[in-house]
Design a protein around this motif. Structure first.
Motif: not given
Length: 397
Positions: A216-219, A224-226, A273-274, A278-281
């Protein structure tokens, strides 16, 4: 040339063929009955053909005069979607025989138009020049490219000069057709990750590492990262469609999954984007003592479809001899994705949009929706445009 008479002869055929194919709808790579129907029609029309994959076939028309070599393509698969017996306004003219499959994207229309185009070309064969290939591709919706790979391997030996395909489009008024140059449909990348935590009793989160919470936190963090990673002048969409984890209210699971896709018109931005995903995850999972594993499809899976500028210009010049010039229209690129991108990267190509929106008939629902339907009166415009481009390009000096 006798094509005008031939178009009159084929009008009922294209509609009845579309209805029969609609009833036969089958999911990707399961198109047994659809394929059998296509083969039977190819035989009736008197074409030679070669089966290049289980449910993929290429038919051929060789004229006696030299000319260009043209390939025409249609995808044949349906979707695992139960269709509503009504469209947006009224009861459908026909419905799938299978409750678990339907043509809610319009591939039945694509096949019907290609078969009808073959019927016209056969009728006027003695007046034609060049060579024509008719490609019926299985499994387009699945994205595994089995059908398209087999067709391209076959065409690689045929010295193809151009490839043409039509996709019906719900945003365009019925009977309008767009052959604009440039990006037409988006590239696609997967966004698929498994979050690995530590299961336990729901009463003691301190003794577990809850992967559902991490997912849930990843989503949430992705939004914000985008904003910071993707060029503001470019369009990249992220569609998270599934979060899976657990199944019991008082048990923390060991794993959770996030599934989705990216869509883009600029492949560089798609790759960015990919990377950002991956970095956020990875970093979000690390904050909570979890780890991640990425599905191998978390990468660019298909590139954007781009219509060749010279092919587009040529089509706009010749099509008014076959369809009313008022039928030619422009529309913005479509953020859905399609396997035709592979053809367009290999050969000078056109990916045309045929409008099927008609509010009075209830046609115009979103593709893949249970209410999706088409205005069948638009199909003859698609046949005329297909034949017009094919015979004109074959005769091109």
């Amino acid at each position: 040339m006798r094509f005008k008479d031939a178009f009159e002869h084929v009008e009922n055929y294209v509609i009845e063929t579309r209805r029969e194919l609609h009833r036969l709808a089958e999911p990707s790579d399961q198109e047994k009955n659809t394929f059998a129907f296509i083969i039977e029609e190819i035989k009736k029309l008197g074409f030679s053909y070669e089966i290049v994959e289980e449910f993929t076939v290429v038919a051929k028309l060789q004229t006696v005069r030299n000319g260009k070599t043209v390939a025409l393509r249609a995808d044949i698969d349906g979707l695992p979607v139960k269709e509503n017996k009504h469209n947006l306004k009224r009861e459908r003219t026909c419905i799938s025989n299978r409750p678990d499959a339907s043509h809610m994207c319009g591939h039945d229309a694509h096949v019907a138009m290609l078969l009808a185009s073959m019927k016209v070309l056969k009728e006027i064969q003695d007046e034609l020049v060049g060579t024509y290939y008719f490609c019926f591709e299985q499994g387009e919706e699945l994205g595994r490219r089995k059908g398209v790979t087999a067709i391209l391997n076959y065409l690689d030996e045929q010295c193809i000069d151009t490839v043409w395909a039509i996709h019906v489009y719900n945003k365009l008024k019925a009977g309008k057709i767009c052959v604009d140059a440039g990006p037409r449909m988006a590239g696609v990348a997967g966004a698929m990750v498994k979050v690995i935590g530590k299961g336990g009793h729901g009463s003691r989160p301190d003794l577990s590492k809850n992967p559902v919470f991490v997912a849930a936190n990843i989503v949430v963090n992705l939004a914000g990262v985008f904003e910071n990673k993707i060029d503001a002048n470019e369009t990249v969409t992220l569609g998270i469609t599934t979060i899976e984890g657990g199944g019991t209210m008082n048990v923390f699971s060991d794993e959770a999954k996030i599934l989705g896709t990216f869509r883009f018109f600029n492949e560089e931005e798609g790759n960015k984007a990919v990377t950002a995903f991956k970095s956020v995850c990875e970093h979000t999972a690390a904050m909570y003592g979890c780890s991640v594993e990425f599905d191998e499809r978390t990468r660019v899976l298909g590139r954007p479809i781009k219509t060749d500028a010279k092919c587009s210009q040529f089509a706009k010049q010749v099509l008014p001899s076959f369809i009313d010039s008022s039928c030619l229209a422009s529309c913005v690129p479509w953020l859905a994705s399609e396997s035709f991108s592979t053809y367009a990267r290999t050969y000078p190509s056109i990916f045309a949009f045929l409008g099927i929106k008609n509010d009075e008939k209830g046609a115009g629902a979103e593709h893949h929706s249970e209410f999706f339907d088409i205005d069948e009166d638009a199909l003859l415009v698609g046949v005329k445009a297909t034949v017009g481009y094919a015979i004109s390009y074959a005769a091109k000096k």
